[in-house]
Structure formats: C-alpha cells, structure tokens
Design an enzyme around this catalytic site. Structure first.
Site, mmCIF file in Angstrom:
data_model
loop_
_atom_site.group_PDB
_atom_site.id
_atom_site.type_symbol
_atom_site.label_atom_id
_atom_site.label_comp_id
_atom_site.label_asym_id
_atom_site.label_seq_id
_atom_site.Cartn_x
_atom_site.Cartn_y
_atom_site.Cartn_z
ATOM 1 N N ASP A 115 0.866 -1.180 0.000
ATOM 2 C CA ASP A 115 0.000 0.000 0.000
ATOM 3 C C ASP A 115 0.902 1.229 0.000
ATOM 4 O OD1 ASP A 115 -1.740 -2.121 0.542
ATOM 5 O OD2 ASP A 115 -2.993 -0.942 1.917
ATOM 6 N N LYS A 179 -6.858 3.227 -3.027
ATOM 7 C CA LYS A 179 -7.195 3.215 -1.596
ATOM 8 C C LYS A 179 -7.454 4.639 -1.145
ATOM 9 C CE LYS A 179 -5.037 1.942 2.883
ATOM 10 N NZ LYS A 179 -3.866 1.254 3.509
ATOM 11 N N LYS A 211 -10.142 0.167 -2.208
ATOM 12 C CA LYS A 211 -9.991 -0.098 -0.767
ATOM 13 C C LYS A 211 -10.453 1.123 -0.001
ATOM 14 C CE LYS A 211 -6.586 -1.359 2.819
ATOM 15 N NZ LYS A 211 -5.197 -1.876 3.073
#
Ligand SMILES: O=C[C@H](O)COP(=O)(O)O
Length: 274
Positions: A115, A179, A211
């Site tokens: 991430d 995300k 996400k």
C-alpha cells in the site's frame, strides 16, 4: 464534495441500505485487518494476527508496518491470510528511488501486498510527473506478482475533479487498487470520495480494485460502501481481489452483526480448521 447527479443518486441509495448480517459476514473476508500505530510491537501484531481467522472465515489480509511483516508472516503461517504493508507512509513525501528501495525491502521480508502513498500534496499543488514517477517506481519494484494499492489520501483534494484526476493517473501508472486514506489525516474515508474513485475505476475499463480505509467503524458503514461499489460496478463485483476495507476497529462490529458475539469475541480461537 459536490458530485454529479448520477453519483449523488448512487451515494444516497447506498446510504439507505439496511444493515444485513449476510453482507456483514461477507465484509469480513474483504477486510485488511490493520494496525499502523506508532507504538505497535511484535506482541500487538501477533495479537492482530490471532484475530485474522474468525468464526466466519479468514480476513483477506493484515496490514502492518514494514518492520512487522516477518512477525506477521510467521504468525499467519498455514492460513490463507496475506500480509500487506505500507510504503511512503503516511506523508507520501519520499522520492522515487527511496520508495522503490523501501518496497523491495518490504517484499524481501515477506510482504505480499504493498500500500503506497501517492505524493498527494505535490499532486494537489500541480505536479503531475513527479508523483506518478513514485507510483511507477513502486510498480516496478512490485513486479507482476505483488498487488500495489495506491493511497490517494482522498480527504485532502479541494474538489472531486482533482481526486478523479489523481485516480486516473494512478491507474495509468499501474495501480492494482485505489485506496482512499492513510487513516492519519481527517477527513479519512468518505462515501463521496469512494463514489468518485469507484466511478473512475468503472470508466477506466480496467480491472482495478478499491480499498476504503480510515475511520470505518460500523457494519452499517461497511454495508453502505459495499452497496455503493456494487451499484457502480455491478452486483457481485466486490471480491477480495477487487474490494478491501482497511480498518483497525471494524472486525468486532462485523462479527457482532453477523451473529458472532459481542465485540471482543473475535478473540476466541477460530473454529476454522487451518
Ligand atoms: O488502512 C489503513 C488505515 O490506517 C486504517 O484506519 P483506521 O485505523 O481508522 O481503521
């Protein structure tokens, strides 16, 4: 954040979806069970991993600091739960070579998902090439086998058009997921930002996941994000390969909603045979 009429309508519809125990159960398998606190320890990470296989099945992944990846891999051995970690986190201010090196180190220690924080402030200030050079460097370091989730820090953009631009450019730079947030700035995840990001994913025509992360605490919130995703991308779209929740305090609420005890029961030994 002012949305188009269509997106606003989709968002309003998702807000009114009733909490559903079956959806809450499904959401458990979409969870990146997260602990990214400054005072985390090996024991904290081991306790997090002990919760990762629940009475309704395993979460998708745990998400921990790079220094705890090996601890998490050991703790999760024999389970299907993946280990994700963060790079360029939480500010997004490192340069491309540093992010590439940090990514390689994380993968070498066992990280299975990365991430990475987009240099979002530079992007908001008008830079286009430098922020995406960081994403591309992370993409190259991940290679084909490691999913890369790009954290846009969606709560910092002055308007939805700029957030959509960052989303489009991140997809073009190789993002496997978009995300919303680090969880370290406010506002973190919002349904408005999710609608913009999901709509951008839809328009990209590519297989890119989403996400939702940062401040998601209740089963009702989780159900709304899932309803929005499937309103925009199609029923059944959300699978662990396309949708995740990044959350440190959502699991107990999901388990309680799907009938597995009051908060904290998730600490019980998992019944699943792993
Ligand atoms: O995914 C990463 C976030 O830091 C999780 O945020 P949270 O602690 O508000 O659930």
């Amino acid at each position: 954040m002012k949305l188009s009429a269509d997106l606003q309508s989709a968002l309003d519809a998702s807000r009114s979806v009733p909490s559903d125990p079956d959806v809450a159960c499904r959401a458990v398998g979409l969870l990146d069970l997260t602990s990214l606190n400054g005072d985390d320890t090996d024991r904290v990470v081991e306790a997090l991993c002990a919760r990762a296989v629940t009475p309704v099945g395993p979460v998708a992944a745990v998400c921990v600091w790079p220094r705890f990846v090996e601890t998490a891999r050991r703790a999760l051995e024999g389970t299907p739960v993946r280990v994700a970690t963060v790079v360029n986190f939480p500010t997004g201010e490192a340069d491309a070579p540093s992010v590439a090196a940090e990514t390689r180190r994380a993968i070498d220690t066992g990280a299975q998902e990365i991430d990475v924080v987009l240099p979002y402030q530079a992007f908001i200030d008008g830079a286009r090439t430098q922020p995406m050079s960081v994403v591309r460097a992370c993409r190259e370091a991940c290679g084909e086998g490691i999913p890369m989730k790009v954290i846009l820090e969606s709560g910092t953009y002055p308007d939805p058009e700029l957030l959509a631009w960052a989303a489009r450019d991140s997809i073009a730079a190789g993002a496997d997921f978009l995300k919303t947030s680090t969880g370290k700035t406010q506002p973190a995840a919002t349904l408005e930002a999710a609608a913009v990001m999901l709509d951008t994913i839809h328009d990209s025509g590519r297989t890119v996941g989403f996400k939702a992360s940062g401040g998601i605490r209740t089963a009702d919130e989780a159900v709304s994000y899932l309803a929005l995703a499937e309103h925009l991308l199609g029923k059944g779209w959300a699978t662990p390969q396309t949708f995740r929740f990044g959350a440190s305090s959502l699991l107990d609420a999901l388990l309680a909603t799907c009938g597995h005890g009051a908060p904290g029961d998730a600490m019980q030994p998992a019944t699943a045979g792993y």
